[in-house]
Design an enzyme around this catalytic site. Structure first.
Site, PDB file in Angstrom:
ATOM      1  CG  HIS A 146      -9.499  -4.373   2.344  1.00 34.50           C
ATOM      2  ND1 HIS A 146      -8.691  -3.255   2.351  1.00 34.50           N
ATOM      3  CD2 HIS A 146      -9.081  -5.119   1.322  1.00 34.50           C
ATOM      4  CE1 HIS A 146      -7.815  -3.347   1.381  1.00 34.50           C
ATOM      5  NE2 HIS A 146      -8.037  -4.476   0.750  1.00 34.50           N
TER       6      HIS A 146
ATOM      7  CG  ASP B 242      -7.396  -8.306  -0.013  1.00 33.79           C
ATOM      8  OD1 ASP B 242      -6.340  -8.830  -0.393  1.00 33.79           O
ATOM      9  OD2 ASP B 242      -7.804  -7.218  -0.431  1.00 33.79           O
TER      10      ASP B 242
ATOM     11  CG  HIS C  73      -9.926  -6.389  -3.959  1.00 33.24           C
ATOM     12  ND1 HIS C  73     -10.517  -5.147  -3.954  1.00 33.24           N
ATOM     13  CD2 HIS C  73      -8.897  -6.313  -3.066  1.00 33.24           C
ATOM     14  CE1 HIS C  73      -9.883  -4.369  -3.095  1.00 33.24           C
ATOM     15  NE2 HIS C  73      -8.894  -5.037  -2.552  1.00 33.24           N
TER      16      HIS C  73
ATOM     17  CG  ASP D 122      -3.060  -6.288  -3.900  1.00 34.48           C
ATOM     18  OD1 ASP D 122      -3.928  -5.481  -4.267  1.00 34.48           O
ATOM     19  OD2 ASP D 122      -3.164  -6.960  -2.857  1.00 34.48           O
TER      20      ASP D 122
ATOM     21  CD  GLU E 104      -5.922  -2.450  -2.353  1.00 30.30           C
ATOM     22  OE1 GLU E 104      -6.615  -3.282  -1.740  1.00 30.30           O
ATOM     23  OE2 GLU E 104      -5.200  -1.619  -1.770  1.00 30.30           O
TER      24      GLU E 104
ATOM     25  CG  HIS F 251      -2.153  -0.784   1.076  1.00 30.35           C
ATOM     26  ND1 HIS F 251      -2.909  -1.194   2.148  1.00 30.35           N
ATOM     27  CD2 HIS F 251      -2.798  -1.245  -0.013  1.00 30.35           C
ATOM     28  CE1 HIS F 251      -3.937  -1.904   1.731  1.00 30.35           C
ATOM     29  NE2 HIS F 251      -3.898  -1.945   0.420  1.00 30.35           N
TER      30      HIS F 251
ATOM     31  CE1 TYR G 268      -3.537  -9.254   4.166  1.00 24.90           C
ATOM     32  CE2 TYR G 268      -5.667  -9.668   5.172  1.00 24.90           C
ATOM     33  CZ  TYR G 268      -4.885  -9.482   4.042  1.00 24.90           C
ATOM     34  OH  TYR G 268      -5.462  -9.530   2.793  1.00 24.90           O
TER      35      TYR G 268
ATOM     36  CG  HIS H  87      -2.436 -10.871   0.024  1.00 16.68           C
ATOM     37  ND1 HIS H  87      -1.601 -10.479  -0.979  1.00 16.68           N
ATOM     38  CD2 HIS H  87      -3.443  -9.974   0.044  1.00 16.68           C
ATOM     39  CE1 HIS H  87      -2.084  -9.390  -1.558  1.00 16.68           C
ATOM     40  NE2 HIS H  87      -3.203  -9.071  -0.963  1.00 16.68           N
TER      41      HIS H  87
HETATM   42 FE1  FEO Z   1      -7.133  -5.190  -1.034  1.00 21.95          FE
HETATM   43 FE2  FEO Z   1      -4.781  -7.545  -1.525  1.00 21.95          FE
HETATM   44  O1  FEO Z   1      -5.730  -6.018  -1.926  1.00 21.95           O
END
Ligand code: FEO
Length: 397
Positions: free
Chosen positions: A146, A165, A79, A83, A81, A23, A193, A226
Site C-alpha cells: 500500500h 502487507d 516495505h 513495523d 514502513e 499508524h 484491514y 501481519h
Molecule cells: Fe505498511 Fe505493515 O506496514
C-alpha cells in the site's frame, strides 16, 4: 519464537498482544497484531523483513539463537514502513556488508528513515534470486499496495508467496495459521484491514492479482506480514480481495450520527423504522460517531450500499466527530455508494447542506436533499416525517 512454515521456511516474527493503536493513533487494533518475519535456509540463507522498532533487540537476540548472523546471505526488505524495517538498524550493525534487496522506492524510503547507506540491491518485477536447487525467489513490485515501495516475492519449489502487507490482518494469535484460528475473528479483521488501508488502492489490487494469476504459478501458502499465514486454501483470501476491490457492498444501510441532546439520534432511529417498514431484509445499523471506533465505522461504511450521516447544526457547522469521519471517508475514496444527510437544528439549519456537500466531495452519490427537523423531533409530526423519509429511501437501494 521460531515456527516452521514449510520445508526450510520458518516464521521468526513477533506477536504483539498489547497493541491497541497502529499508524500512530490512526488505526485501532482491538486484537493486537503480529509483525511477521521469515527465515529461509536453503543453500543460501534469506531473511525476509524484520519487526517493529520496539522489538528490535528482542528480534536480533532471538535470531542469533537460531543462526549466526553472518550466515545470512540476503536480507529482503519488502516495505520500508517501520513495523517491518524497524529492526534493520540493530541487525545491520552486525552484518553491514550484507545485501538488502528492495524496490528502488524502498531504497529511497529506507535511506530516508534510517539515514544509512547499506548495501542496497534494487529489484524489478520478474527478477529472480537463486537460493538453492529448484528454489528461486521471483520478485514482484507492488507499488501502492500500500506504499510506493511495497513489493512481494514468490518462492519456487515451495510455492509460497511472501505478500508483505497484502492479505494481512491486525490480529494477534498464538496459532499463526489461518486454519487454526477463529474464522469470524479472522475475517472481521481482514475486512477491516482492507476497508481502512486498501480501499483507496482497489483498482491496483485487482490489476496486481490479475497480473499474479496470469503468471500461472502454483500457490500453496501466502506468508503475510501481519496476522495469519494462509496455508489452508490461500486462494480464499485472494478471492475476497477481488470481491472487496470491486465496489464491494452488502445489503446494508448504515446510519451514523452525533448528537447534543438526542434529537439527531431520535431522527436516526425513526428513519431506520421507515427503512425497515419498506424492506425487512436490509441490514440496518445505527452508530453514534462520537462513541464508536472510527475504523469500525469505516468498515461498516465499506459493507454498506447506502449510508446516512447526521448531525445537528452547531455554530453554523457540524459536530466534530461527524466532520472527522467525513474527512476520513473523503481520503478513502469509496466508489459506487449512496448517501444522504439528516440533522436537527434550532436557529440555523446548515448541517444537512454541509454534510451533503462533504458526502459529494467524498465521492458518494447523494440521493436526496436530506432531512432537517427543528427542535426536539419526538412529537408526532416530526416522528412521522422521519419515518416517511426512511420509507422514501426504498427507491434508491
Ligand atoms: Fe505498511 Fe505493515 O506496514
Amino acid at each position: 519464537m521460531a515456527v516452521p512454515v514449510k520445508s526450510n521456511i520458518m516464521w521468526i516474527g513477533k506477536t504483539d498482544w498489547e497493541l491497541r493503536k497502529f499508524h500512530g493513533d490512526e488505526y485501532s487494533t482491538h486484537r493486537g497484531s503480529t509483525y511477521n518475519s521469515y527465515l529461509i535456509r536453503e543453500e543460501k540463507t534469506v531473511l525476509i523483513d524484520t519487526v517493529w522498532k520496539p522489538f528490535a533487540q528482542e528480534f536480533v537476540t532471538n535470531l542469533r539463537k537460531i543462526i549466526p548472523l553472518e550466515k545470512i546471505d540476503y536480507v529482503i526488505a519488502n516495505h520500508a514502513e517501520s513495523d517491518h524495517s524497524g529492526a534493520l538498524p540493530d541487525l545491520m550493525k552486525h552484518i553491514p556488508e550484507k545485501p538488502i534487496y528492495c524496490s528502488q522506492n524502498g531504497i529511497k524510503s529506507l535511506k530516508g528513515h534510517y539515514h544509512q547507506d547499506w548495501n542496497f540491491i534494487p529489484i524489478k518485477t520478474g527478477q529472480r534470486l537463486s537460493i538453492g536447487p529448484g528454489k528461486d525467489l521471483i520478485f514482484i513490485e507492488a507499488p501502492m499496495l500500500h506504499w510506493p515501495d511495497s513489493m512481494m516475492e514468490y518462492l519456487t519449489g515451495d510455492h509460497v508467496l511472501f505478500s508483505n502487507d497484502a492479505f494481512g490482518q491486525h490480529y494477534a494469535t498464538e496459532y499463526l495459521f489461518n486454519d487454526l484460528v477463529n474464522q469470524d475473528e479472522l475475517f472481521s479483521e481482514a475486512i477491516k484491514y482492507y476497508a481502512n488501508i486498501l480501499t483507496p488502492f482497489s483498482k491496483l489490487v485487482k490489476s496486481k492479482i490479475d497480473e499474479f494469476v496470469q503468471l500461472n504459478l502454483p500457490l500453496d501458502i501466502i506468508c503475510t506480514s501481519h496476522g495469519v499465514i494462509w496455508r489452508n486454501n490461500p486462494m480464499q483470501i485472494v478471492q475476497k480481495y477481488l470481491d472487496w476491490s470491486q465496489q464491494y457492498k452488502e445489503n446494508q444501510i448504515t446510519l451514523i450520527y452525533d448528537t447534543m441532546w438526542n434529537g439527531t439520534r431520535v431522527m436516526a432511529e425513526n428513519i431506520a423504522k421507515g427503512i425497515q417498514a419498506t424492506d425487512s431484509k436490509v441490514n440496518i445499523k445505527i452508530f453514534n460517531s462520537a462513541k464508536t471506533d472510527k475504523n469500525d465505522l469505516v468498515t461498516e461504511v465499506f459493507r454498506s450500499n447506502m449510508i446516512g450521516i447526521g448531525s445537528p447544526t452547531v455554530n453554523k457547522g457540524i459536530l466534530t466527530s461527524v466532520a472527522a469521519l467525513l474527512e476520513e471517508l473523503r481520503g478513502l475514496g469509496f466508489k459506487d455508494k449512496k448517501a444522504f444527510a439528516f440533522g436537527t437544528y434550532g436557529w440555523n439549519s446548515e448541517s444537512v447542506k454541509i454534510i451533503s456537500e462533504n458526502l459529494k466531495n467524498a465521492g458518494f452519490s447523494v440521493v436526496t436533499d436530506g432531512l432537517k427537523l427543528q427542535w426536539m423531533p419526538n412529537d408526532d409530526e416530526s416522528t412521522e416525517k422521519a419515518i416517511e423519509f426512511g420509507k422514501g429511501l426504498k427507491e434508491y437501494f
